[in-house]
Design a protein around this motif. Structure first.
Motif, mmCIF file in Angstrom:
data_model
loop_
_atom_site.group_PDB
_atom_site.id
_atom_site.type_symbol
_atom_site.label_atom_id
_atom_site.label_comp_id
_atom_site.label_asym_id
_atom_site.label_seq_id
_atom_site.Cartn_x
_atom_site.Cartn_y
_atom_site.Cartn_z
ATOM 1 N N GLY A 54 5.654 3.727 -2.735
ATOM 2 C CA GLY A 54 5.154 2.786 -1.743
ATOM 3 C C GLY A 54 6.301 2.181 -0.972
ATOM 4 O O GLY A 54 7.480 2.422 -1.259
ATOM 5 N N GLU A 55 5.966 1.377 0.017
ATOM 6 C CA GLU A 55 6.974 0.855 0.919
ATOM 7 C C GLU A 55 6.519 -0.479 1.470
ATOM 8 O O GLU A 55 5.335 -0.722 1.674
ATOM 9 N N VAL A 109 -2.925 6.518 3.066
ATOM 10 C CA VAL A 109 -1.776 6.164 3.898
ATOM 11 C C VAL A 109 -0.509 6.794 3.333
ATOM 12 O O VAL A 109 0.578 6.222 3.415
ATOM 13 N N GLU A 110 -0.648 7.989 2.760
ATOM 14 C CA GLU A 110 0.500 8.609 2.110
ATOM 15 C C GLU A 110 1.448 9.285 3.101
ATOM 16 O O GLU A 110 2.664 9.311 2.881
ATOM 17 N N GLU A 111 0.915 9.841 4.210
ATOM 18 C CA GLU A 111 1.769 10.548 5.158
ATOM 19 C C GLU A 111 2.609 9.566 5.972
ATOM 20 O O GLU A 111 2.146 8.517 6.380
ATOM 21 N N TRP A 112 3.831 9.958 6.234
ATOM 22 C CA TRP A 112 4.741 9.073 6.945
ATOM 23 C C TRP A 112 4.284 8.748 8.365
ATOM 24 O O TRP A 112 4.407 7.592 8.800
ATOM 25 N N SER A 121 -0.173 2.744 -2.138
ATOM 26 C CA SER A 121 -0.191 4.110 -2.647
ATOM 27 C C SER A 121 1.157 4.783 -2.408
ATOM 28 O O SER A 121 1.885 4.422 -1.477
ATOM 29 N N PRO A 122 1.540 5.757 -3.246
ATOM 30 C CA PRO A 122 2.823 6.445 -3.088
ATOM 31 C C PRO A 122 2.900 7.173 -1.754
ATOM 32 O O PRO A 122 1.905 7.670 -1.235
#
Length: 292
Positions: free
Chosen positions: A280-281, A236-239, A262-263
Motif C-alpha cells: 500500500g501507499e 486500486v492495485e494498478e499504479w 490494498s497492496p
C-alpha cells in the motif's frame, strides 16, 4: 448551529417553510441551486442531472449506470453544503442522503392531495382536475426516483424526525414548529459533530470525483475518511489507477492525505529506490491538496 433537511410534496408548502425558517434563523437556503452546483462542479448538463434525481426512472434509466453516477454528484454536493452548517436544504432526497447525520433535523412536509391541488391550481392558474393530475404525477415521479435510488418510501414517517401536515397551517406556522424542534440539544452542532460531518462530506465528495474520473469510474473502490485522511480499498492495485485517484482527490479541499489499503501491483514505479511498494501507499499533501 444546525442543519435542516426538508422533504416535501408539491403544494405542501415545504419550500415556503424552508425559506421562512432560513430567514428567521439567518441560515443559508438551498433547493434548486443544489442541482446547478453539482452540474457545474462535475461538468454535467443541468437538464440530464435534474432528470436523474427528480423524475421517475424509465426502463432505459434503470439500465443506465449514469443515473447512479449523477445521483452521487448530488449526494456529494448535499453533503458538502451540510458540512458547512447553518443551512436549510429542501428536496433532492436530502433527508435520505443525510440520514443519521449528527445535528441534522429531517422534516417531512405534506398535506392531503386535494388541499395541495388547490394550492397548485391557485398558484399556476390550473383548473382543479388538471391541478390534481399534476400533483399526483409529481408524487409518482419523486417517489419512483427515490425508490429506484435508495429503496425507501418517501411517505414512510419513520424516515423523519418531524412530520408536518400543512392542511391547516401556513408556512410561517410550519417554520415555527421546525424552529421549536431545533431547540433540542441533539440538533445543535458540537466540535465533535462538525468533525464527523466534515469527514462524511469528504467521503461523499471523494466518491463523486472517483466516479467522475474515466480512470476510476469503473472500479469498485471503497472510501473512508478520518480527520481528513482518506483511505481507499478495493480495486486500486494498478499504479495508473492509484495515480489517477490521487490526482482526482487532490482537487477536493479538506483532504489531507490519501492512503491505499490494498497492496500495489508489482509492476510499476516504486516508493523507495525504484522498488515497488507491495504494502500500500500513502500520499500526503500540505494544505488542501497538491498545487494545481
Amino acid at each position: 448551529m444546525s442543519v435542516v433537511a426538508i422533504s416535501e410534496n408539491l403544494g405542501s408548502l415545504g419550500i415556503e417553510i424552508g425559506h421562512a425558517l432560513a430567514a428567521s434563523l439567518g441560515y443559508k437556503f438551498a433547493e434548486r441551486d443544489i442541482i446547478s452546483k453539482a452540474a457545474d462542479r462535475f461538468g454535467v448538463d443541468v437538464a440530464r442531472l435534474s432528470h436523474a434525481v427528480e423524475e421517475r426512472p424509465t426502463l432505459v434509466d434503470r439500465l443506465n449506470t449514469a443515473q447512479r453516477r449523477f445521483a452521487q454528484y448530488v449526494e456529494a454536493t448535499v453533503q458538502e453544503m451540510a458540512a458547512r452548517d447553518d443551512i436549510v436544504l429542501v428536496g433532492l432526497a436530502s433527508t435520505i442522503i443525510l440520514a443519521g447525520m449528527p445535528h441534522t433535523l429531517r422534516v417531512r412536509v405534506t398535506a392531503p392531495e386535494g388541499r395541495r391541488a388547490e394550492r397548485v391550481a391557485q398558484a399556476q392558474g390550473l383548473d382543479p382536475t388538471a391541478a390534481l393530475d399534476f400533483v399526483r404525477q409529481s408524487d409518482r415521479e419523486r417517489g419512483g426516483r427515490v425508490w429506484f435510488l435508495y429503496h425507501v418510501d418517501l411517505e414512510n414517517p419513520l424516515l423523519y424526525d418531524l412530520v408536518i401536515n400543512t392542511d391547516r397551517l401556513e408556512a410561517e406556522e410550519g417554520a415555527r414548529l421546525v424552529q421549536q424542534a431545533l431547540q433540542h440539544p441533539r440538533f445543535r452542532s458540537t466540535e465533535a459533530s462538525r468533525l464527523t460531518m466534515r469527514d462524511l462530506s469528504l467521503v461523499a465528495q471523494a466518491r463523486g470525483v472517483l466516479v467522475a474520473d474515466p480512470a476510476t469510474c469503473s472500479r469498485s473502490i471503497s472510501v473512508d475518511c478520518t480527520d481528513g485522511v482518506v483511505s481507499l480499498g478495493g480495486r486500486v492495485e494498478e499504479w495508473p489507477v492509484r495515480r489517477a485517484a490521487e490526482q482526482a482527490l487532490g482537487k477536493v479541499p479538506g483532504i489531507r492525505e490519501v492512503r491505499f489499503l490494498s497492496p500495489a501491483a508489482i509492476e510499476g514505479p516504486g516508493s523507495e529506490g525504484g522498488r515497488p511498494d507491495l504494502h500500500g501507499e500513502a500520499h500526503r499533501w500540505g494544505g488542501h491538496g497538491p498545487s494545481r
